[in-house]
Design an enzyme around this catalytic site. Structure first.
Site, PDB file in Angstrom:
ATOM      1  N   ASP A  94      23.502  -6.275   7.395  1.00 58.06           N
ATOM      2  CA  ASP A  94      23.210  -6.148   5.967  1.00 58.06           C
ATOM      3  C   ASP A  94      24.538  -6.120   5.212  1.00 58.06           C
ATOM      4  O   ASP A  94      25.603  -6.016   5.820  1.00 58.06           O
ATOM      5  CB  ASP A  94      22.348  -4.922   5.657  1.00 58.06           C
ATOM      6  N   TYR A 114      27.858  -5.066   2.966  1.00 53.11           N
ATOM      7  CA  TYR A 114      28.683  -3.861   2.950  1.00 53.11           C
ATOM      8  C   TYR A 114      28.146  -2.904   1.885  1.00 53.11           C
ATOM      9  O   TYR A 114      27.840  -3.323   0.765  1.00 53.11           O
ATOM     10  CB  TYR A 114      30.133  -4.211   2.630  1.00 53.11           C
ATOM     11  N   PHE A 134      29.288 -10.681   6.698  1.00 52.47           N
ATOM     12  CA  PHE A 134      30.648 -10.311   7.093  1.00 52.47           C
ATOM     13  C   PHE A 134      31.701 -10.599   6.030  1.00 52.47           C
ATOM     14  O   PHE A 134      32.844 -10.167   6.157  1.00 52.47           O
ATOM     15  CB  PHE A 134      31.068 -10.984   8.419  1.00 52.47           C
ATOM     16  N   HIS A 187      28.946  -7.270  19.785  1.00 51.88           N
ATOM     17  CA  HIS A 187      29.271  -7.173  18.359  1.00 51.88           C
ATOM     18  C   HIS A 187      30.773  -6.969  18.185  1.00 51.88           C
ATOM     19  O   HIS A 187      31.418  -6.300  19.001  1.00 51.88           O
ATOM     20  CB  HIS A 187      28.515  -5.996  17.735  1.00 51.88           C
TER      21      HIS A 187
END
Length: 229
Positions: free
Chosen positions: A75, A77, A88, A193
């Site tokens: 989702d 920031y 990102f 990740h």
């Protein structure tokens, strides 16, 4: 009259005529239901991010026919001013997020160029989050609002095209969507990740960008310039 900025943003996106509008998410009432739920949070005083005109930016910057690569995030920031609607991507004034630092290092990009990934999106990299909205200071607040259906449908739509593309799946949430991808036509590169909290540390050195470009070149698709700046 109650303001409905997210519903208004959805209407504006529909007016754009985007090829993504063929997804069932936009035609079956689900998009309207999600927009109404987010607007209700705004009406209750929550600060929703990113700005309404950036919520659908991943789909605007990278139309379905232009997709060469797909990168999935969780989702936006949750710090006001940091997100710009692309997974990102960072446009804030503070330090780069830790995960993004790892990503840029792996991509061979100069951190001094910042963390705005718009250049990737405009080359055909779909930077799509599982939730297109979040609340300030509350990471994950909208993950169960219904946005995930859009992400699933977008992945399936890219997979259904005859044109080859690569999917870079980082972390458990993204890797779970591998089942939606036709691997006989598309490249799938999975890893852990990029977050430093990932104890396995299986993102650094996994060379997702190099592997993606080699696969694209082998299948007659122009590689992506992953460098920023």
């Amino acid at each position: 009259m109650t303001a409905t900025p997210v519903a208004d943003a959805l209407s504006a996106f529909r007016a754009s005529g985007s090829p993504w509008l063929a997804l069932p998410f936009f035609g079956g009432g689900q998009a309207d239901a999600v927009a109404a739920r987010v607007d209700a949070r705004l009406a209750a005083g929550a600060r929703v991010l990113p700005a309404p005109d950036r919520i659908f930016r991943a789909l605007i910057e990278t139309p379905l026919p232009a997709v060469r690569a797909v990168i999935l995030g969780q989702d936006p920031y949750p710090t006001p001013g940091d997100a710009n609607g692309l997974a990102f991507s960072f446009v804030g004034s503070g330090r780069l997020p830790a995960s993004l630092k790892v990503i840029l290092a792996e991509a061979g990009s100069d951190r001094a160029a910042g963390g705005d990934l718009t250049a990737w999106a405009r080359q055909g990299v779909l930077l799509l989050n599982s939730a297109l909205t979040v609340e300030a200071g509350k990471a994950g607040a909208h993950l169960r609002y219904g946005w995930a259906a859009l992400t699933d449908e977008a992945v399936a739509a890219v997979s259904a095209r005859p044109e080859p593309a690569v999917f870079l799946l980082w972390g458990a949430q993204a890797r779970a969507r591998a089942a939606l991808i036709d691997t006989s036509r598309h490249g799938v590169f999975e890893s852990g990740h990029p977050s430093p909290l990932n104890r396995a540390r299986d993102f650094p050195g996994s060379d997702p960008f190099g592997r993606a470009n080699r696969w694209l070149a082998e299948h007659g698709v122009r590689p992506i310039d992953w460098r920023l700046g």
